[in-house]
Design an enzyme around this catalytic site. Sequence first.
Site, mmCIF file in Angstrom:
data_model
loop_
_atom_site.group_PDB
_atom_site.id
_atom_site.type_symbol
_atom_site.label_atom_id
_atom_site.label_comp_id
_atom_site.label_asym_id
_atom_site.label_seq_id
_atom_site.Cartn_x
_atom_site.Cartn_y
_atom_site.Cartn_z
ATOM 1 N N TRP A 99 25.179 -7.686 21.144
ATOM 2 C CA TRP A 99 25.921 -6.541 20.620
ATOM 3 C C TRP A 99 25.786 -6.455 19.109
ATOM 4 C CZ3 TRP A 99 26.585 -3.235 24.204
ATOM 5 C CH2 TRP A 99 26.925 -3.623 25.503
ATOM 6 N N ASP A 168 33.479 -5.973 14.957
ATOM 7 C CA ASP A 168 33.495 -5.542 16.349
ATOM 8 C C ASP A 168 34.299 -6.599 17.107
ATOM 9 O OD1 ASP A 168 33.045 -5.010 19.011
ATOM 10 O OD2 ASP A 168 30.862 -5.064 18.906
ATOM 11 N N LYS A 192 37.722 -4.471 27.837
ATOM 12 C CA LYS A 192 37.699 -5.909 28.091
ATOM 13 C C LYS A 192 39.110 -6.491 28.054
ATOM 14 C CE LYS A 192 33.057 -5.672 27.199
ATOM 15 N NZ LYS A 192 32.174 -5.027 26.233
HETATM 16 C C1 LIG Z 1 31.102 -4.507 25.648
HETATM 17 C C2 LIG Z 1 30.842 -4.648 24.210
HETATM 18 C C3 LIG Z 1 30.329 -3.599 23.433
HETATM 19 C C4 LIG Z 1 29.935 -2.266 24.038
HETATM 20 O O1 LIG Z 1 31.046 -1.572 24.385
HETATM 21 P P1 LIG Z 1 30.968 -0.082 24.985
HETATM 22 O O2 LIG Z 1 32.389 0.328 24.941
HETATM 23 O O3 LIG Z 1 30.414 -0.218 26.369
HETATM 24 O O4 LIG Z 1 30.087 0.708 24.132
HETATM 25 C C5 LIG Z 1 30.154 -3.803 22.083
HETATM 26 N N1 LIG Z 1 30.460 -4.973 21.506
HETATM 27 C C6 LIG Z 1 30.942 -6.025 22.218
HETATM 28 C C7 LIG Z 1 31.270 -7.295 21.532
HETATM 29 C C8 LIG Z 1 31.146 -5.887 23.587
HETATM 30 O O5 LIG Z 1 31.631 -6.911 24.299
#
Ligand SMILES: *Cc1c(COP(=O)(O)O)cnc(C)c1O
Length: 357
Positions: A99, A168, A192
């Site tokens: 990511w 993030d 998540k």
């Molecule tokens: C799942 C995830 C993403 C992507 O998320 P989306 O909402 O599907 O775009 C980005 N960064 C991390 C750390 C993730 O776990």
Amino acid sequence: MKKYNFNAGPSMLPREVIENTAKQILDFNGSGLSLMEISHRAKDFQPVVDECVALFKELLQIPDGYSVIFLGGGASLQFMQIPANFLIKKAAYVNSGTWAKKALKEAKLYGEVIEVATSAEANYTYYPSGFEALVPADADYLHITTNNTIYGTQLRKDPCVAVPLIADMSSDIMSRPVDVSKYTAIYGGAQKNIAMAGVTVVILKDDMLGKAPRTLPTMIDYRTHVEKGSMFNTPPVVPIYSMLENLRWIKKNGGVEAAAQRAQERADLLYAEIDRNKLFHGTVDEASRSWMNICFVMNDEYKELEKTFFDFATERGMVGIKGHRSVGGFRASCYNAQTIEGVEAFIAAMRDFEARY
Ligand SMILES: *Cc1c(COP(=O)(O)O)cnc(C)c1O
């Protein structure tokens, strides 16, 4: 049979959050209309957004001068929206996983990007350390990914850097206390740890907005959403409601401090079994082990048992335990809603399987 949900995302939510959301989907606040069919401008919905923002600020102790907004597009849209709003000339990125790498790629569309540290050479099996000292003093910001969902590494301290810090936190937001005052922006897809899929949360330091030397499309400019309180366009109504229920649940269960304690307890149990069990070993350096995504593989001499164990655990109700293809083996995701009971059921499966070989 009881199912234990270890999905990496979208992932497990507390049963009461699902039930309470389902009730509102059938009849929102006794209005005779479904949550799915009301206007986001209905007088009953604004309080949902307001309470979500207030709970977010309360649970993460977000200081004054920050806004919390709810957007669509996922964390993946933030990979471009962050640099569009904050990258003036150059930005620094820690490349700690898939990511992080995707975020870095999008930033390159907006300027120079310095990869200050990476663990790519070791298939991301550790969280790079010492990167704080490597950030150029003239970087517009440093971007980190606090929990690497795919590889199972995590940075649980807020780094100290002299440039604006952006994170993030998609896969560990609301699972532990964070010193928000150290950050210019924090973002995360909600699916998540905090809600059903469909909403992205962005925490923004207000006085850092509006500095980008480019004309931003209205929807991409954070100020649009800050000024309109996430109501510039139609926000994801049902996902926001599910987040409200989950934030209430987090608060009721002791807030993020208690969430972190439970996360550590679950992770300690599972890692201890991985270390003890002759069939398995963990895939990441101990110091980098995530509390959220616990990755492990079969020891070489038992490699051929991988599918057999997967089927064995699945038959006992474990769901979503397959490792990401870039790691292989197994991944047990233990977000906020995960229970000790679920972890113990998984451990029992590991032990019983071991006893057969
Ligand atoms: C799942 C995830 C993403 C992507 O998320 P989306 O909402 O599907 O775009 C980005 N960064 C991390 C750390 C993730 O776990």
